[in-house]
Write a protein that holds these residues in place. Sequence first.
Motif, short mmCIF file in Angstrom:
data_model
loop_
_atom_site.label_atom_id
_atom_site.label_comp_id
_atom_site.label_asym_id
_atom_site.label_seq_id
_atom_site.Cartn_x
_atom_site.Cartn_y
_atom_site.Cartn_z
N MET A 93 22.11 -8.94 22.04
CA MET A 93 20.82 -9.29 21.46
C MET A 93 20.12 -10.28 22.40
O MET A 93 20.72 -11.24 22.86
N ASP A 94 18.86 -10.02 22.69
CA ASP A 94 18.07 -10.92 23.54
C ASP A 94 17.40 -11.98 22.68
O ASP A 94 16.83 -11.67 21.62
N ILE A 95 17.48 -13.23 23.14
CA ILE A 95 16.84 -14.34 22.44
C ILE A 95 16.11 -15.22 23.45
O ILE A 95 16.38 -15.17 24.65
N ILE A 96 15.21 -16.06 22.93
CA ILE A 96 14.50 -17.05 23.74
C ILE A 96 14.96 -18.41 23.26
O ILE A 96 14.87 -18.72 22.07
N LEU A 97 15.46 -19.23 24.18
CA LEU A 97 15.94 -20.56 23.81
C LEU A 97 14.76 -21.50 23.60
O LEU A 97 13.86 -21.58 24.42
N LYS A 98 14.78 -22.23 22.48
CA LYS A 98 13.73 -23.21 22.20
C LYS A 98 14.04 -24.54 22.87
O LYS A 98 13.15 -25.37 23.04
N GLN A 99 15.30 -24.76 23.18
CA GLN A 99 15.72 -25.95 23.92
C GLN A 99 16.97 -25.60 24.70
O GLN A 99 17.57 -24.56 24.49
N GLY A 100 17.35 -26.46 25.61
CA GLY A 100 18.51 -26.18 26.44
C GLY A 100 19.79 -26.14 25.62
O GLY A 100 20.01 -26.97 24.75
N VAL A 101 20.64 -25.15 25.89
CA VAL A 101 21.94 -25.03 25.23
C VAL A 101 22.99 -25.01 26.33
O VAL A 101 22.93 -24.17 27.25
N LYS A 102 23.93 -25.92 26.25
CA LYS A 102 24.95 -26.05 27.29
C LYS A 102 25.74 -24.75 27.43
O LYS A 102 26.19 -24.18 26.45
N GLY A 103 25.86 -24.28 28.65
CA GLY A 103 26.60 -23.07 28.93
C GLY A 103 25.82 -21.79 28.69
O GLY A 103 26.34 -20.70 28.90
N TYR B 57 26.36 -14.54 17.07
CA TYR B 57 26.11 -15.89 17.58
C TYR B 57 24.64 -16.25 17.40
O TYR B 57 24.31 -17.36 17.00
N ALA B 58 23.77 -15.28 17.66
CA ALA B 58 22.33 -15.52 17.51
C ALA B 58 21.96 -15.69 16.04
O ALA B 58 21.29 -16.65 15.67
N ARG B 59 22.38 -14.74 15.19
CA ARG B 59 21.99 -14.76 13.77
C ARG B 59 22.61 -15.91 12.99
O ARG B 59 21.99 -16.47 12.09
N ASN B 60 23.86 -16.23 13.30
CA ASN B 60 24.59 -17.21 12.49
C ASN B 60 24.52 -18.64 13.00
O ASN B 60 24.77 -19.57 12.24
N PRO C 41 19.46 -20.08 13.09
CA PRO C 41 19.39 -21.03 11.96
C PRO C 41 19.33 -22.50 12.38
O PRO C 41 18.73 -23.32 11.69
N GLN C 42 19.95 -22.84 13.51
CA GLN C 42 19.93 -24.22 14.00
C GLN C 42 18.61 -24.57 14.67
O GLN C 42 18.39 -25.72 15.04
N GLY C 43 17.73 -23.59 14.87
CA GLY C 43 16.45 -23.85 15.52
C GLY C 43 16.55 -23.94 17.03
O GLY C 43 15.65 -24.47 17.69
N LEU C 44 17.66 -23.43 17.58
CA LEU C 44 17.86 -23.50 19.02
C LEU C 44 17.25 -22.30 19.74
O LEU C 44 17.06 -22.33 20.95
N ALA C 45 16.98 -21.22 18.99
CA ALA C 45 16.50 -19.99 19.63
C ALA C 45 15.63 -19.21 18.66
O ALA C 45 15.59 -19.48 17.46
N MET C 46 14.92 -18.20 19.23
CA MET C 46 14.15 -17.26 18.42
C MET C 46 14.34 -15.88 19.03
O MET C 46 14.71 -15.75 20.20
N ALA C 47 14.09 -14.86 18.23
CA ALA C 47 14.26 -13.49 18.70
C ALA C 47 13.30 -13.22 19.85
O ALA C 47 12.17 -13.71 19.86
N ALA C 48 13.74 -12.41 20.80
CA ALA C 48 12.93 -12.13 21.98
C ALA C 48 12.09 -10.88 21.76
O ALA C 48 12.25 -9.87 22.42
N SER C 49 11.15 -10.98 20.82
CA SER C 49 10.22 -9.87 20.61
C SER C 49 9.18 -9.88 21.73
O SER C 49 9.05 -10.86 22.47
N ALA C 50 8.44 -8.80 21.85
CA ALA C 50 7.45 -8.70 22.92
C ALA C 50 6.41 -9.81 22.82
O ALA C 50 6.03 -10.41 23.84
N SER C 51 5.95 -10.11 21.61
CA SER C 51 4.94 -11.16 21.46
C SER C 51 5.51 -12.54 21.77
O SER C 51 4.83 -13.38 22.37
N ASN C 52 6.76 -12.80 21.38
CA ASN C 52 7.38 -14.09 21.69
C ASN C 52 7.58 -14.26 23.20
O ASN C 52 7.38 -15.35 23.74
#
Length: 147
Positions: A1-11, A25-28, A32-43
């Motif tokens: 699954m492709d995601i866009i990080l909202k802030q730096g995540v170690k590793g 890992y992305a969904r759970n 939910p922690q606000g560290l990432a968002m789905a990598a849709s075309a608009s995002n």
Amino acid sequence: MDIILKQGVKGLGDKNDVVTVKPGYARNYLIPQGLAMAASASNVKAVEETKRQQARKLAKEIEDAQELGNQLENLTLEIRTKAGESGKIFGAVTPIQIAEAIKEKGFEVDRRNITLPNDLKMLGEYTVSVYLHKEVQPEIKLNVVEE
């Protein structure tokens, strides 16, 4: 699954990076922690535009810092202070005094960005570094003279 990080995540990556992770890992965790968002075309488009704007802003900041740095490098400051017969001054020259002397010359520099070579406790000539940007750190000539 492709995601866009909202802030730096170690590793994993830095802010605004598009990374591939396992869906669980992305969904759970990440989303939910606000560290990432789905990598849709608009995002992805929005993140790319944000990166372009940040690059322009950074280029402008560096250009302004270099312009100020060029003006500061041609500057020679003179600080008058009381001193004993041996040339040792009473107290020490501080970044606050240097920032005020720079301000009198018509430039604005934060005192916390002034780096002294060591304690300035003697009369004489010194070189002081001013941090304007990580790429721009001009050196100013400083003369400490007796009042």
